[in-house]
Enzyme design. Structure first.
Site, PDB file in Angstrom:
ATOM      1  N   HIS A 179       0.927  -1.222   0.062  1.00  0.00           N
ATOM      2  CA  HIS A 179      -0.094   0.102  -0.123  1.00  0.00           C
ATOM      3  C   HIS A 179       0.879   1.130  -0.030  1.00  0.00           C
ATOM      4  O   HIS A 179       0.483   2.261   0.544  1.00  0.00           O
ATOM      5  CB  HIS A 179      -0.925   0.115   1.175  1.00  0.00           C
ATOM      6  CG  HIS A 179      -1.776  -1.041   1.293  1.00  0.00           C
ATOM      7  ND1 HIS A 179      -3.116  -1.274   0.810  1.00  0.00           N
ATOM      8  CD2 HIS A 179      -1.867  -2.342   1.947  1.00  0.00           C
ATOM      9  CE1 HIS A 179      -4.017  -2.139   0.867  1.00  0.00           C
ATOM     10  NE2 HIS A 179      -2.790  -2.973   1.615  1.00  0.00           N
ATOM     11  N   SER A 203      16.161  19.363 -15.178  1.00  0.00           N
ATOM     12  CA  SER A 203      15.415  20.653 -15.190  1.00  0.00           C
ATOM     13  C   SER A 203      16.268  21.963 -15.831  1.00  0.00           C
ATOM     14  O   SER A 203      17.261  21.994 -15.959  1.00  0.00           O
ATOM     15  CB  SER A 203      15.212  20.774 -13.523  1.00  0.00           C
ATOM     16  OG  SER A 203      14.507  22.056 -13.719  1.00  0.00           O
ATOM     17  N   LYS A 262      19.399  18.934 -10.961  1.00  0.00           N
ATOM     18  CA  LYS A 262      18.386  17.988 -10.856  1.00  0.00           C
ATOM     19  C   LYS A 262      18.366  16.765 -12.089  1.00  0.00           C
ATOM     20  O   LYS A 262      18.695  17.237 -13.187  1.00  0.00           O
ATOM     21  CB  LYS A 262      17.090  18.737 -11.123  1.00  0.00           C
ATOM     22  CG  LYS A 262      15.689  17.794 -10.569  1.00  0.00           C
ATOM     23  CD  LYS A 262      14.598  18.922 -10.520  1.00  0.00           C
ATOM     24  CE  LYS A 262      13.235  18.027  -9.663  1.00  0.00           C
ATOM     25  NZ  LYS A 262      12.712  16.669 -10.733  1.00  0.00           N
ATOM     26  N   GLU A 290      10.146   6.868 -16.960  1.00  0.00           N
ATOM     27  CA  GLU A 290       9.096   7.643 -17.481  1.00  0.00           C
ATOM     28  C   GLU A 290       8.709   7.516 -19.132  1.00  0.00           C
ATOM     29  O   GLU A 290       7.571   7.329 -19.428  1.00  0.00           O
ATOM     30  CB  GLU A 290       9.146   9.141 -17.300  1.00  0.00           C
ATOM     31  CG  GLU A 290       9.286   9.702 -15.836  1.00  0.00           C
ATOM     32  CD  GLU A 290       9.809  10.847 -15.589  1.00  0.00           C
ATOM     33  OE1 GLU A 290       9.753  11.471 -14.455  1.00  0.00           O
ATOM     34  OE2 GLU A 290      10.313  11.844 -16.637  1.00  0.00           O
TER      35      GLU A 290
END
Length: 457
Positions: free
Chosen positions: A179, A309, A315, A322
């Site tokens: 969960h 980024s 970053k 993805e």
């Protein structure tokens, strides 16, 4: 303006680009279907080349086609199968539902390649055939080759890469999660082993789906009766396709089913949809465990592939996983489209075949490429952050689970709640009240040993 030449078909004259190898029927279809600007996948055209070659050689063997002409047609068809003339197939995916436009495109290009021999696109190249049996045959051949040569190897390579990581990380203990919440400890290698099994099962599903494509409708011609085809044409032409591809193709048991329904293609894409979900799960798990690097889970270090980024310096994002999730979304969309196209069988013919074939081949190509990129640019370079894994194990409330057989569920729950309230670890609280728990120090340390909790596998 581009130079043109005048060609004609049964409907009259058409202006065709002077350098084009195709004729009037193709030019008419290009004019009629300026829909998406996207032609059919090259793999389908290549499969058509194989079919036309097998048909010409078979018709020569059956005495229906002059051997010299058959040889010329077969040679031209072989060039198409090899991808030498891909630019000559411009017709949009969204065309006539039987794929007649593409079949004639292939026939016309072959006829032109046979010049100066007078080869007719219908009478000779299309002898014993129809769009209604050749187009679905091309879908089956193209999809089967893509599964065997591209998707299955890519998934097996991914499985092996994940297995290697499972072995590399077999001794790394970490906290499990259910969960998305803390659970009992596991080994990082166990997680990678589960993903490896998913990749292996995906390869097995791809292999199973091949069997659904082995029956070919070639020889059914217009409606499945085989009109205008020699009784031995289907058997002999399909045997040639089998020899050419190394796949055990055989004649459809029932040509009416094979031409009017596309259930086999739906079955195959159902497996592809399952594979997409499996890859999505693996990709999402990798990016979750690699989140951070300071303020996320951070148990994995994923390879840095590009700046993440345009505004936040330093970053780095999980761009490879993805990409995989977007491929999964596309395949899920194609599943709906393929199902809708499969429902486009009316009486003796399915009339959504070009779109069905395009979606099926796109899904195979996307999944194969995505599995390869995930392996090469992500999985192979993953590292374990063992210090972070140890830290999170100690912080987990679920460490108390192993005490339940000794102290009971309610007392264990009270310790967990106190851990939340105080910010102290389960181990600290248990050591402090070890006398009340009725445990020795050695018993407590053994019960709270994460390696023991992670099982033997």
């Amino acid at each position: 303006m581009k130079e043109t030449r005048t060609e004609s078909d049964s409907m009259g004259e058409m202006q065709v680009p002077a350098a084009a190898l195709y004729g009037a029927s193709t030019a008419r279809a290009v004019e009629n279907f300026p829909v998406s600007g996207t032609p059919l996948p090259a793999e389908l055209i290549h499969a058509y080349g194989r079919i036309k070659r097998a048909a010409a050689e078979t018709n020569a063997e059956l005495g229906l086609l002059d051997p010299a002409m058959a040889e010329k047609i077969a040679a031209a068809a072989a060039e198409i199968a090899e991808g030498k003339h891909d630019a000559q197939f411009p017709i949009d995916i969204y065309q006539t539902g039987s794929g007649t436009s593409t079949n004639m495109n292939v026939n016309e290009v072959i006829a032109t390649l046979c010049k100066p021999m007078a080869v007719h696109p219908n009478d000779h190249v299309n002898l014993g055939q129809s769009s209604n049996d050749t187009f679905p045959t091309a879908i089956h051949v193209a999809a089967a080759l893509a599964l065997r040569d591209d998707l299955i190897p890519a998934l097996l390579d991914l499985e092996n890469a994940l297995k290697q990581k499972a072995a590399d990380f077999s001794g790394v203990l970490k906290i499990g999660r259910t969960h998305l919440m803390d659970a009992t400890p596991v080994r990082l290698g166990q997680e990678f082993g589960g993903w490896a099994r998913q990749a292996g099962q995906s390869a097995s599903r791809s292999h199973k789906s091949l069997s659904a494509l082995m029956e070919l409708p070639l020889g059914g011609t217009a409606v499945g009766t085989g009109i205008n085809a020699h009784p031995k044409f289907a058997e002999k032409a399909i045997a040639r396709l089998a020899a050419d591809t190394g796949l055990p193709f055989l004649e459809a048991e029932d040509h009416f089913e094979a031409q009017s329904a596309k259930d086999a293609c739906l079955e195959v894409h159902g497996q592809l949809a399952t594979i997409a979900v499996s890859l999505h799960k693996i990709a999402c798990d990798l990016r979750l465990l690699g989140s951070g690097p300071r303020c996320g889970i951070g148990e994995l270090r994923l390879p840095a592939t590009q700046p993440g980024s345009s505004i936040m310096p330093g970053k780095v994002n999980p761009v490879i996983p993805e990409s995989v999730t977007m491929v999964a979304a596309r395949v899920a969309g194609n599943q709906t489209t393929v199902s809708w196209c499969g429902a486009g069988g009316f009486l003796e013919l399915n009339v959504s075949m070009p779109l069905l074939g395009a979606c099926l081949l796109e899904s195979i190509r996307l999944l194969a490429n995505s599995a390869t990129i995930l392996r090469v640019k992500c999985v192979d370079g993953i590292e374990a952050n063992e210090a972070r894994c140890r830290e999170l194990i100690e912080l987990s409330l679920s460490m108390v689970t192993s005490l339940v057989p000794k102290i009971g569920y309610d007392r264990a729950a009270a310790i967990a709640k106190k851990s939340v309230a105080t910010g102290r670890t389960v181990r600290e609280l248990c050591r402090e009240s070890i006398g009340d728990l009725g445990l020795t120090a050695a018993e407590l340390e053994e019960l709270l040993n994460p390696r023991r909790m992670s099982g033997n596998s």
